[in-house]
Scaffold this active site. Structure first.
Site, PDB file in Angstrom:
ATOM      1  N   CYS A   1      29.264  20.230 -30.864  1.00 29.72           N
ATOM      2  CA  CYS A   1      28.224  19.338 -30.927  1.00 29.72           C
ATOM      3  C   CYS A   1      28.420  18.352 -32.557  1.00 29.72           C
ATOM      4  O   CYS A   1      27.630  17.435 -32.990  1.00 29.72           O
ATOM      5  CB  CYS A   1      27.052  20.118 -31.196  1.00 29.72           C
ATOM      6  SG  CYS A   1      26.880  21.005 -29.033  1.00 29.72           S
TER       7      CYS A   1
ATOM      8  N   GLY B   1      31.772  16.877  -9.462  1.00 32.41           N
ATOM      9  CA  GLY B   1      31.715  16.428 -10.708  1.00 32.41           C
ATOM     10  C   GLY B   1      31.705  14.474 -10.724  1.00 32.41           C
ATOM     11  O   GLY B   1      31.895  14.401  -9.761  1.00 32.41           O
TER      12      GLY B   1
ATOM     13  N   ASP C   1      16.360  24.431 -28.601  1.00 32.93           N
ATOM     14  CA  ASP C   1      18.081  25.137 -29.231  1.00 32.93           C
ATOM     15  C   ASP C   1      18.719  24.513 -29.837  1.00 32.93           C
ATOM     16  O   ASP C   1      18.864  23.957 -30.524  1.00 32.93           O
ATOM     17  CB  ASP C   1      18.582  25.399 -27.717  1.00 32.93           C
ATOM     18  CG  ASP C   1      19.411  23.946 -27.469  1.00 32.93           C
ATOM     19  OD1 ASP C   1      18.802  22.976 -27.726  1.00 32.93           O
ATOM     20  OD2 ASP C   1      20.732  24.773 -26.417  1.00 32.93           O
TER      21      ASP C   1
ATOM     22  N   ASP D   1      14.945  18.911 -25.270  1.00 37.83           N
ATOM     23  CA  ASP D   1      16.602  19.646 -24.664  1.00 37.83           C
ATOM     24  C   ASP D   1      16.870  19.456 -22.954  1.00 37.83           C
ATOM     25  O   ASP D   1      17.674  18.593 -23.066  1.00 37.83           O
ATOM     26  CB  ASP D   1      15.934  20.821 -24.756  1.00 37.83           C
ATOM     27  CG  ASP D   1      16.558  21.204 -26.061  1.00 37.83           C
ATOM     28  OD1 ASP D   1      17.313  21.400 -26.540  1.00 37.83           O
ATOM     29  OD2 ASP D   1      15.212  21.488 -26.572  1.00 37.83           O
TER      30      ASP D   1
ATOM     31  N   ASP E   1      20.380  24.283 -22.556  1.00 43.19           N
ATOM     32  CA  ASP E   1      19.765  23.150 -22.537  1.00 43.19           C
ATOM     33  C   ASP E   1      18.564  23.746 -21.552  1.00 43.19           C
ATOM     34  O   ASP E   1      16.954  23.348 -21.935  1.00 43.19           O
ATOM     35  CB  ASP E   1      19.557  21.946 -22.009  1.00 43.19           C
ATOM     36  CG  ASP E   1      20.109  20.694 -23.754  1.00 43.19           C
ATOM     37  OD1 ASP E   1      20.693  21.946 -24.635  1.00 43.19           O
ATOM     38  OD2 ASP E   1      21.136  19.835 -23.405  1.00 43.19           O
TER      39      ASP E   1
END
Length: 335
Positions: A23, A144, A229, A56, A96
């Site tokens: 992140c 995905g 978060d 989030d 999230d």
């Protein structure tokens, strides 16, 4: 479980194939807010949470008892081990949903992979790590999207559900409530040291792969309504967003903030990411502080898969690090 030979998976240092990591490679918060300013589409009474306060996940009410949460999160490797990278990225994406008071019900993989540089067997290990964390969360992974990418990236798009009357939002903190943090800080400086030296910090990995499911359940059990978060914008950045959106001031007792073993030494040795420095620069105009610059850097440390930051106390698993008070001249105060 299918597992690769450990020698095979550790022959490649994944962090060396990307400029940033985890992140900490987010677009800086102030810059991001300028980019998305005004990009709000037609409103709906059923859209409970959108872009307004940078929460989030997006939340849409389906009926009086059910809201659907939608989020996506992916990043470049924060550790060298492929399986651990997958576990960390999945836990971070699932967080999230927990940060909004929800339960994840479906995830899909998001993959970028440099096929000419890294063997696809490593990608399988990344995906295996993600599957294992999702399984621990009781969340199926179904498909995905993948692309051939110059840098390795992995994450998930996650769908969750929640009671629309029991959401955790970042605009619902009220004066007179405690500020609770459910994981220690410090993974940013430790990950930066890992990327630079190859040293492995199991305490950081253990923190990043830990799901925030228990903290979410404890927050709902305690009747809390405000939370987020702690990820790439650091504790100060995410707390600033919460206090600003809620119209209160957040007062932090720096001595009460927990840190992982080795975090202070990593800071002292200079392993501070550019993302951390940008976090501190962003909040500094809104910050009143009586602590040293190094302490502020730790509080701004860019986290990956950090804990929940809650307005109120929970029964277990949280450290009270301050309180919300009526709005004063500064949105953040550190003592």
């Amino acid at each position: 479980m299918i597992s690769l030979d450990r020698v095979t998976t550790t022959a490649y240092r994944l962090t060396q194939y990307a400029r940033g990591g985890g992140c900490a490679c987010k677009i800086p918060p102030g810059e991001l807010e300028e980019i998305v300013a005004g990009l709000i589409g037609p409103g709906s009474d059923d859209l409970l949470v959108g872009l307004d306060d940078g929460d989030d996940a997006a939340v849409v009410r389906i009926d009086g008892a059910t809201a659907v949460l939608s989020t996506a999160d992916f990043f470049t490797p924060v550790v060298d081990d492929a399986y651990d990278f997958g576990r960390i990225a999945a836990a971070n994406a699932l967080s999230d949903v927990y940060a909004m008071g929800g339960r994840p019900v479906l995830a899909i993989n998001l993959v970028g992979w440099p096929r000419d540089l890294l063997p696809t067997e490593l990608l399988r290990e990344v995906l295996r790590g993600g599957f294992d964390i999702a399984a621990a969360a009781g969340c199926p992974v179904a498909g995905g999207h993948s692309i051939d990418d110059p840098e390795p990236k992995y994450g998930m798009a996650v769908t969750g559900i929640a009671d629309p009357g029991r959401l955790l939002r970042n605009d619902a903190a009220v004066a007179g409530t405690a500020i609770t943090l459910t994981k220690p800080l410090g993974v940013g400086v430790l990950n930066n040291r890992h990327k630079s030296t190859g040293e492995v910090f199991e305490q950081a990995v253990a923190s990043m792969v830990a799901l925030n499911a228990g903290a979410c359940a404890a927050a709902l059990e305690a009747g809390l309504s405000a939370g987020t978060d702690v990820t790439g914008f650091g504790l100060l950045g995410h707390l600033y967003k919460m206090a600003r959106a809620s119209g209160v001031t957040a007062v932090i007792d720096a001595a009460a903030v927990p840190y992982l073993d080795g975090a202070r030494q990593a800071l002292a040795d200079g392993f501070v990411s550019g993302g951390t420095r940008r976090n501190l620069d962003w909040v500094r105009p809104h910050l009143a502080s009586t602590v040293a610059e190094d302490e502020l850097l730790l509080l701004a440390d860019a986290q990956t898969s950090g804990g929940l930051l809650l307005a109120g106390e929970i029964a277990t698993g949280g450290a009270v690090i301050g309180e919300f008070v009526p709005r004063r001249d500064s949105v953040l105060e550190v003592r």
